[in-house]
Enzyme design. Structure first.
Site, PDB file in Angstrom:
ATOM      1  N   ASP A 188      -6.689  -1.832   5.095  1.00 48.87           N
ATOM      2  CA  ASP A 188      -6.402  -2.641   4.150  1.00 48.87           C
ATOM      3  C   ASP A 188      -6.543  -4.335   4.584  1.00 48.87           C
ATOM      4  OD1 ASP A 188      -5.430  -1.104   2.034  1.00 48.87           O
ATOM      5  OD2 ASP A 188      -3.970  -0.747   3.367  1.00 48.87           O
ATOM      6  N   ASP A 222      -1.456  -0.547   6.040  1.00 47.29           N
ATOM      7  CA  ASP A 222      -1.552   0.141   7.591  1.00 47.29           C
ATOM      8  C   ASP A 222      -2.227  -0.752   8.477  1.00 47.29           C
ATOM      9  OD1 ASP A 222      -4.001   0.679   6.403  1.00 47.29           O
ATOM     10  OD2 ASP A 222      -3.538   2.488   6.294  1.00 47.29           O
ATOM     11  N   ASP A 255       0.841  -1.068   0.050  1.00 42.21           N
ATOM     12  CA  ASP A 255      -0.118  -0.128   0.061  1.00 42.21           C
ATOM     13  C   ASP A 255       0.979   1.181   0.012  1.00 42.21           C
ATOM     14  OD1 ASP A 255      -2.131   1.369   0.550  1.00 42.21           O
ATOM     15  OD2 ASP A 255      -1.712   1.639   2.545  1.00 42.21           O
TER      16      ASP A 255
END
Length: 615
Positions: free
Chosen positions: A512, A508, A315
């Site tokens: 997610d 994080d 991410d």
């Protein structure tokens, strides 16, 4: 050394002295038997008792049964000294095992010695020292210099340096001031802090971490499960093989005593202690070494998966970038800069997203939230809100296209928040995020560890995502993705790995969670104090350094190497001595080395796993 270990050492010493005395006594027959039974009883009574107790409970084939059968058999064939020696050396191995396991547990216990003993809570104008579990959410606690912060909370008064090394592995303390969040388990170094408790002790960061570490051993790696199953079937097989060796050959060639002795040697050699002990100890050591670096691994199985990782997916926000957004440009159309910024800040006033926080910080004044009516967060696009009775939209280009408005492309690298009201486009605000200092180093380190491909998945605009990917040296970047799109992309990327290769997703841990769960292994970045990260991920990095991922891979690979070394070494030595036994080329002393000696060497090797996290 514990009291139990000291007693064991004294007993082994006494047994050794008595064995030498029995050997030197000028007696024969029954007197010799009695003389050797004394040291045998001193060093072996507990093994015999465990063997009997386990048989009564239906657990027949274990190392206690093998040792009892082999040593009693040695006495039955007149090999008194060998019988005592086998039991004596077995106890030496057990003592060594106890010391090694105790040391590994102590290492983790000292590392994770973060549980606070008490909390100073303010009640009725007095400061009371109570158990942290007795403190309620909303209570105010005082943390003095040198004390552990007992519960998660918000600083009301005071400023201080806080040592987070027990959680993150970082030696540099961080400054906290009124309004900052603090988490349990850290040490207040120099100032007096008044903190309002935001979580009960059972939900606090320190308790979640302690539970995670304590339960890590329950999730076994494939190698551990293999050894457990192997020992379950292997032990009864070798007992029946030994029985056949004692009975079948003498029917044809005679020499019952000689073949019984060979069968006893076969039993001693075949004991699977070295594998049953050293393999779990290696994984336990690897988990402890990783914890020392601020990398919490939820089980040995995840260490095993991490070692086979071929593809790492990241991410962007809060993972490769700091996640600290700042407004860098305001481009209004038909309104002033202040009006555009205020409208965007009001629309985002109920959101806690980093972008929303940056807009509120840029406005810099108190927002009159009474002006804000119904608010709807639109996943991956932005928000729709009622401000002063008008319908306001704030979000990315997808949102503008969705409501049918033409918008001005920014042409600049950064996150763009377009603003519209009552069907009219009002301009955009540019928000920039900074790449973490060690992000580029982290990607290079992963490539050095054998990762074949690194990929970026982000909801940001194409130019932003691709600019970050190019700067850091990532192989691919997929942009403008909704949370559901990220899952679909990970599904596709999973097809690119080899049959044994694994995919890791680094996020994080909050937004997610679906992707963290779908990947072969989920790694939570920037997880300090994040409940969602600790729950969703398989590995939790207690600071926000992406370079720790390569360190975790290094630890996992070294741990797996130690495990494989022990399995190959133990099986090879045992197989060699077992093959020599029927031909009379191995006696009880070789058998003792093949069992106790191999176990000691395997434990010594496994103990190296404890050093993997040392700097």
């Amino acid at each position: 050394m514990s009291k139990k270990q000291k007693k064991g050492l004294v007993r082994i010493g006494a047994g050794a002295v008595l064995l030498v005395a029995a050997y030197l006594l000028p007696v024969e027959g029954w007197a010799s038997l009695v003389a050797f039974l004394v040291p045998y009883a001193v060093v072996g009574w507990d093994v015999l008792w465990k063997a009997v107790r386990n048989i009564l409970h239906g657990q027949v084939f274990d190392e206690n049964f093998l040792m009892a059968l082999a040593t009693i058999g040695a006495f039955a064939t007149g090999e008194y000294s060998e019988g005592v020696a086998v039991m004596l050396f077995y106890q030496v191995g057990e003592l060594f095992q106890s010391y090694a396991v105790g040391k590994s547990r102590k290492s983790i216990a000292s590392l994770m010695d973060i549980r606070p003993d008490y909390a100073n809570v303010e009640r009725d104008g007095k400061l009371l020292q109570v158990d942290p579990e007795e403190v309620a959410v909303g209570d105010t606690i005082t943390v003095k210099a040198g004390e552990k912060i007992p519960l998660d909370g918000l600083v009301l008064e005071g400023s201080s340096l806080v040592n987070t090394s027990a959680l993150t592995g970082e030696s540099v303390p961080r400054q906290v001031r009124p309004g900052d969040s603090v988490i349990s388990g850290c040490v207040n170094q120099n100032g007096l802090l008044r903190v309002q408790v935001t979580k009960a002790f059972g939900e606090s960061t320190v308790q979640k971490i302690l539970d995670l570490v304590e339960n890590a051993s329950s999730k076994k790696a494939k190698a551990e499960n293999f050894i457990t199953k192997f020992a379950r079937y292997y032990t009864p097989v070798v007992v029946f093989c030994a029985l056949a060796l004692a009975v079948v050959p003498p029917l044809f060639v005679g020499d019952w005593t000689g073949w019984v002795q060979k069968a006893l040697i076969f039993l001693v050699v075949s004991c699977p202690c070295a594998l049953v002990i050293s393999v779990p100890l290696s994984f336990f050591g690897g988990i402890g070494g990783a914890s020392r670096q601020g990398i919490l691994v939820k089980g040995g199985n995840y260490l095993e998966v991490l070692a086979d990782t071929e593809l790492v997916v990241f991410d962007k926000t809060g993972t490769l970038t700091k996640g600290v957004f700042q407004v860098t440009a305001i481009h209004p159309e038909g309104v002033s800069q202040q009006e555009l910024l205020e409208l965007a800040a009001l629309a985002e006033s109920y959101s806690d997203h980093p972008i929303s926080r940056s807009l509120k910080e840029a406005w810099g004044k108190a927002l009159d939230t009474a002006r804000v009516g119904q608010v709807e967060e639109l996943s991956g696009r932005g928000v729709r809100a009622q401000v002063d009775g008008k319908e306001v939209w704030a979000g990315n280009g997808k949102l503008m296209e969705e409501i049918g408005l033409a918008y001005r492309p920014s042409g600049q690298v950064g996150t763009v928040v377009h603003v519209a009201a009552e069907g009219r486009y009002l301009g955009y605000i540019l928000i920039a995020d900074e790449v973490k200092p060690d992000a580029k180093e982290a990607i290079a380190a992963l490539k050095a560890q054998g990762v074949k491909k690194t990929v970026l998945l982000t909801g940001d605009a194409k130019d932003v995502g691709e600019a970050v990917a190019q700067e850091l040296g990532l192989d691919e970047a997929y942009t403008q993705l909704l949370p559901g799109d990220k899952v679909e992309r990970v599904e596709a990327l999973l097809q690119e790995t080899s049959p044994k290769g694994k995919l890791a997703f680094v996020g994080d841990g909050i937004n997610d969670a679906p992707v963290l769960s779908r990947a072969d292994i989920g790694i939570a970045m920037g997880a300090l104090g994040s409940d969602a990260a600790i729950e969703a991920a398989d590995l939790v990095l207690m600071d926000d350094k992406p370079s720790k991922i390569a360190k975790a891979m290094e630890i996992s690979k070294r741990t797996l190497r130690i495990v494989r070394q022990n399995i190959v070494f133990a099986l090879a030595v045992k197989l060699l001595v077992l093959m020599l036994t029927p031909f009379g080329l191995a006696n009880l002393w070789e058998a003792v080395f093949a069992d106790v000696g191999v176990m000691v060497l395997a434990i010594l090797n496994a103990s190296r796993a404890l050093q993997v996290g040392r700097k």
